[in-house]
Scaffold this motif. Structure first.
Motif, short mmCIF file in Angstrom:
data_model
loop_
_atom_site.label_atom_id
_atom_site.label_comp_id
_atom_site.label_asym_id
_atom_site.label_seq_id
_atom_site.Cartn_x
_atom_site.Cartn_y
_atom_site.Cartn_z
N ALA A 436 -36.41 -25.50 -16.75
CA ALA A 436 -35.80 -24.52 -17.67
C ALA A 436 -35.03 -25.25 -18.77
O ALA A 436 -35.14 -24.90 -19.96
CB ALA A 436 -34.87 -23.59 -16.89
N GLN A 437 -34.27 -26.28 -18.40
CA GLN A 437 -33.49 -27.03 -19.40
C GLN A 437 -34.41 -27.70 -20.42
O GLN A 437 -34.14 -27.67 -21.63
CB GLN A 437 -32.62 -28.09 -18.70
CG GLN A 437 -31.47 -27.50 -17.89
CD GLN A 437 -30.91 -28.49 -16.86
OE1 GLN A 437 -31.60 -29.42 -16.43
NE2 GLN A 437 -29.67 -28.28 -16.46
N ARG A 438 -35.51 -28.29 -19.92
CA ARG A 438 -36.44 -28.96 -20.84
C ARG A 438 -37.02 -27.96 -21.85
O ARG A 438 -37.19 -28.26 -23.03
CB ARG A 438 -37.58 -29.64 -20.07
CG ARG A 438 -37.13 -30.83 -19.24
CD ARG A 438 -38.29 -31.41 -18.42
NE ARG A 438 -39.30 -32.02 -19.26
CZ ARG A 438 -40.57 -31.65 -19.31
NH1 ARG A 438 -41.01 -30.66 -18.56
NH2 ARG A 438 -41.43 -32.28 -20.11
N ASP A 439 -37.34 -26.79 -21.34
CA ASP A 439 -37.92 -25.79 -22.24
C ASP A 439 -36.86 -25.26 -23.20
O ASP A 439 -37.14 -25.01 -24.38
CB ASP A 439 -38.52 -24.64 -21.43
CG ASP A 439 -39.35 -23.74 -22.33
OD1 ASP A 439 -40.31 -24.26 -22.95
OD2 ASP A 439 -39.02 -22.55 -22.45
N TYR A 440 -35.62 -25.12 -22.70
CA TYR A 440 -34.51 -24.61 -23.52
C TYR A 440 -34.29 -25.51 -24.75
O TYR A 440 -34.27 -25.06 -25.88
CB TYR A 440 -33.25 -24.55 -22.65
CG TYR A 440 -32.06 -23.81 -23.23
CD1 TYR A 440 -31.46 -24.23 -24.41
CD2 TYR A 440 -31.52 -22.71 -22.56
CE1 TYR A 440 -30.37 -23.56 -24.93
CE2 TYR A 440 -30.41 -22.04 -23.08
CZ TYR A 440 -29.84 -22.47 -24.27
OH TYR A 440 -28.75 -21.83 -24.77
N PHE A 441 -34.14 -26.84 -24.49
CA PHE A 441 -33.78 -27.69 -25.63
C PHE A 441 -34.98 -28.28 -26.36
O PHE A 441 -34.86 -28.71 -27.50
CB PHE A 441 -32.78 -28.80 -25.23
CG PHE A 441 -33.29 -29.81 -24.22
CD1 PHE A 441 -32.71 -29.90 -22.96
CD2 PHE A 441 -34.30 -30.71 -24.52
CE1 PHE A 441 -33.14 -30.84 -22.03
CE2 PHE A 441 -34.74 -31.66 -23.61
CZ PHE A 441 -34.15 -31.71 -22.35
N GLY A 442 -36.14 -28.33 -25.72
CA GLY A 442 -37.24 -29.04 -26.37
C GLY A 442 -38.56 -28.31 -26.39
O GLY A 442 -39.58 -28.90 -26.77
N ALA A 443 -38.55 -27.04 -25.99
CA ALA A 443 -39.81 -26.26 -25.96
C ALA A 443 -40.91 -27.02 -25.22
O ALA A 443 -42.06 -27.06 -25.66
CB ALA A 443 -40.25 -25.91 -27.38
N HIS A 444 -40.54 -27.62 -24.10
CA HIS A 444 -41.51 -28.45 -23.36
C HIS A 444 -42.42 -27.61 -22.45
O HIS A 444 -43.32 -28.16 -21.83
CB HIS A 444 -40.77 -29.50 -22.52
CG HIS A 444 -40.07 -30.53 -23.36
ND1 HIS A 444 -40.75 -31.41 -24.17
CD2 HIS A 444 -38.75 -30.78 -23.55
CE1 HIS A 444 -39.87 -32.19 -24.81
NE2 HIS A 444 -38.65 -31.82 -24.45
N THR A 445 -42.14 -26.31 -22.38
CA THR A 445 -42.87 -25.33 -21.54
C THR A 445 -42.58 -25.56 -20.05
O THR A 445 -42.07 -26.60 -19.66
CB THR A 445 -44.40 -25.30 -21.79
OG1 THR A 445 -44.99 -26.46 -21.20
CG2 THR A 445 -44.73 -25.21 -23.26
N THR A 457 -40.09 -19.95 -23.51
CA THR A 457 -39.17 -18.83 -23.73
C THR A 457 -38.24 -19.16 -24.89
O THR A 457 -37.85 -20.32 -25.04
CB THR A 457 -38.34 -18.58 -22.44
OG1 THR A 457 -39.24 -18.14 -21.42
CG2 THR A 457 -37.24 -17.54 -22.64
N SER A 458 -37.92 -18.16 -25.72
CA SER A 458 -36.85 -18.34 -26.71
C SER A 458 -35.54 -18.04 -26.00
O SER A 458 -35.16 -16.89 -25.84
CB SER A 458 -37.03 -17.35 -27.87
OG SER A 458 -38.18 -17.67 -28.57
N TRP A 459 -34.91 -19.10 -25.50
CA TRP A 459 -33.73 -18.95 -24.65
C TRP A 459 -32.57 -18.39 -25.47
O TRP A 459 -32.37 -18.77 -26.63
CB TRP A 459 -33.35 -20.29 -24.02
CG TRP A 459 -34.44 -20.82 -23.11
CD1 TRP A 459 -35.53 -21.53 -23.48
CD2 TRP A 459 -34.54 -20.61 -21.71
NE1 TRP A 459 -36.32 -21.81 -22.41
CE2 TRP A 459 -35.74 -21.26 -21.28
CE3 TRP A 459 -33.77 -19.95 -20.75
CZ2 TRP A 459 -36.15 -21.26 -19.95
CZ3 TRP A 459 -34.18 -19.98 -19.43
CH2 TRP A 459 -35.37 -20.62 -19.04
N GLN A 460 -31.79 -17.46 -24.88
CA GLN A 460 -30.67 -16.80 -25.57
C GLN A 460 -29.37 -17.54 -25.33
O GLN A 460 -29.10 -17.97 -24.21
CB GLN A 460 -30.49 -15.37 -25.00
CG GLN A 460 -31.72 -14.50 -25.09
CD GLN A 460 -32.09 -14.16 -26.52
OE1 GLN A 460 -31.21 -13.80 -27.30
NE2 GLN A 460 -33.35 -14.31 -26.88
N HIS A 461 -28.57 -17.71 -26.40
CA HIS A 461 -27.20 -18.21 -26.20
C HIS A 461 -26.35 -17.04 -25.75
O HIS A 461 -26.41 -15.97 -26.36
CB HIS A 461 -26.62 -18.74 -27.52
CG HIS A 461 -27.20 -20.05 -27.91
ND1 HIS A 461 -26.76 -21.24 -27.40
CD2 HIS A 461 -28.21 -20.36 -28.75
CE1 HIS A 461 -27.46 -22.23 -27.92
NE2 HIS A 461 -28.35 -21.73 -28.74
#
Ligand SMILES: NC(=O)C1=CN([C@@H]2O[C@H](COP(=O)(O)OP(=O)(O)OC[C@H]3O[C@@H](n4cnc5c(N)ncnc54)[C@H](OP(=O)(O)O)[C@@H]3O)[C@@H](O)[C@H]2O)C=CC1
Ligand SMILES: O=C(CO)[C@H](O)[C@H](O)COP(=O)(O)O
Length: 462
Positions: A436-445, A457-461
């Motif tokens: 989840a963290q990888r996808d949050y900051f780097g769109a790594h899927t 996912t387009s993670w929400q702040h």
């Protein structure tokens, strides 16, 4: 034999003892002469100071072995041999060469028309003289020419030689590298057990007795045997036991580090080996450790009063962690065998390690049987017999780590072994959060557990 140092000299005398006529080369006349004088009566041993003289006296195909330091010396020897050899001749590097160097040399010598084999040898000075464990790999045609001699000089277990063809290319040196990685890891664990037992109040005589007793049971191993001996060795300079005047800075020549590096490259966790390498490194930081020791005091929680119970807990912890070392090493060989196209016969590697080598141990018989039953086994921990041993020791493994942590005693090898075990036996790890963290900051899927495919996912702040 080129290189009449600790290993070359002894291995050559071992060959002579088995009826082979041998020649050893050394630039130094004294060393060449000393070889002849140290040979057993009735054996055929010659020492020469000119390479040309040695090569010209060998039967064809010539079988030339070198036991020189890894790296440039091996290339230098090969260069000097090239003009003297003929197609079909065989050169064996018996040292601890890096397997990628061996692969390069196999290709280069093939172009020159002769065979080059990387052969791991283990057993130290005594093993080389009386029967080492030998790990040949590479050219099968060349191996057929040297097999009878290697079988004759190797250690024997139940009458079987501790040598076997271990695969293509640089497989011999690869298996030896992993052997050394396991060697580093077990040595680290034994040293941690020593620290724990010292903290429980054992003196050198008691330590000798404990390791001697452990070595008489199902933990029997060469490294425990020599450990027991070490505690009795007097020092003629100080009058103390030698162990107490030896510096705690441990050296290394690199094979453990290579194992860790290659495990990382392969994507195989070898955490106890990694830890052993790092602990040797931290041992060299003596000055900083002295400064840190003054800043951070040890917790005032002693290891428990029941010394006998603690000794038996440490014994179980050591066996648990030792099994993890072998499991990590074998998992590495399992993966490398196909990833590096070596076709390593894993049961044979274990069989070869049963005698003569530094990591020989009663456990090897159990592991060999496990691999014989299922040669494709990716990890020894999946074998039922191994699992039974591990489950029987698990409770004490945890108990020792709790006590070491509370007492502030370094036990990184033990901890690495248990942590690996706990991760390996976890059906669910917390690495979903890492994804989840990888996808949050780097769109790594990431992948989902409820449907196939890759997702972002387009993670929400919040
Ligand atoms: N010692 C051990 O327990 C084990 C060692 N090994 C490996 O075996 C190899 C040899 O180790 P070991 O016997 O301990 O080492 P030593 O240092 O005892 O001996 C090395 C020998 O190689 C000779 N040599 C060095 N460079 C050259 C060269 N360019 N041409 C010809 N001869 C050369 C040295 O000669 P000189 O002294 O004249 O320079 C010396 O006789 C290494 O790769 C080592 O890692 C493997 C298993 C166990
Ligand atoms: O190959 C060996 C034993 O099997 C050698 O003894 C090796 O040199 C040990 O490694 P290090 O010097 O790095 O501790």
């Amino acid at each position: 034999m080129i290189g009449l140092g600790v290993m070359g000299r002894n291995l050559l005398l071992n060959m002579a003892d088995h009826g082979f006529a041998v020649i050893g080369f050394d630039k130094d006349t004294e060393k060449a002469k000393a070889l002849e004088t140290s040979a057993s009566a009735g054996t055929r041993v010659k020492g020469v100071v000119a390479l040309e003289e040695m090569i010209s006296q060998l039967q064809r195909p010539r079988r030339v072995m070198m036991l020189v330091p890894a790296g440039k010396p091996v290339d230098d020897v090969l260069e000097s041999l090239k003009p003297l050899l003929e197609p079909g001749d065989i050169v064996i590097d018996g040292g601890n060469s890096h397997y990628t160097d061996t692969l390069r040399r196999v290709t280069a010598t093939k172009e020159a028309g002769f065979h080059f084999m990387g052969v791991g040898v283990s057993g130290g000075e005594q093993g080389a003289r009386t029967g080492p464990s030998i790990m040949p790999g590479g050219d099968q045609e060349a191996y057929a020419h040297v097999k009878p001699m290697l079988e004759a000089i190797s250690a024997k277990v139940d009458g079987e030689p501790c040598v076997a063809y271990l695969g293509k290319g640089a497989a011999g040196h690869y298996v030896k590298m992993v052997h050394n990685g396991i060697e580093y890891a077990i040595m680290q664990l034994i040293s941690e057990s020593y620290r724990l037992l010292k903290a429980a109040g054992l003196d050198n005589d008691q330590l000798h007795e404990v390791y001697k007793k452990w070595n008489e049971g199902d933990m029997q191993s060469f490294l425990l045997e020599i450990t027991a001996d070490i505690f009795l060795q007097p020092d003629d300079k100080s009058g103390l036991r030698l162990i107490d005047v030896i510096s705690d800075k441990a050296g290394s020549k690199g094979t453990g580090k290579w194992t860790s590096q290659d495990a990382m490259d392969l994507g195989v966790p070898a955490t106890v080996i990694d830890t052993a390498v790092s602990m040797r490194t931290i041992s060299a930081f003596r000055d900083e450790r002295v400064q840190a020791a003054a800043i951070y005091k040890e917790p005032k929680i002693p290891v428990p009063a029941d010394q006998q119970l603690f000794i038996s807990q440490v014994q179980d912890a050591l066996q648990f962690a030792t099994i993890i070392c072998y499991a990590q090493g074998m998992a590495m060989l399992h993966s490398a065998s196909s990833a590096l196209d070596m076709d390593i016969p894993l049961p044979q590697a274990l069989k070869v390690w049963r005698g003569g080598c530094i990591i020989r141990s009663a456990l090897l018989g159990t592991f060999y049987n496990a691999m014989q039953q299922s040669p494709g086994l990716p990890n020894l921990l999946l074998n039922a017999t191994v699992a039974d041993i591990i489950k029987g020791k698990e409770h004490n493994m945890r108990a020792v780590i709790v006590q070491a942590a509370q007492a502030g005693l370094p036990a990184a090898g033990f901890m690495a072994a248990l942590s690996y075990f706990d991760a390996y036996r976890s059906e669910k790890l917390p690495t979903n959060l890492v994804q989840a963290q990888r996808d949050y900051f780097g769109a790594h899927t990431y992948q989902r557990i409820d449907m196939p495919g890759s997702f972002h996912t387009s993670w929400q702040h919040h």
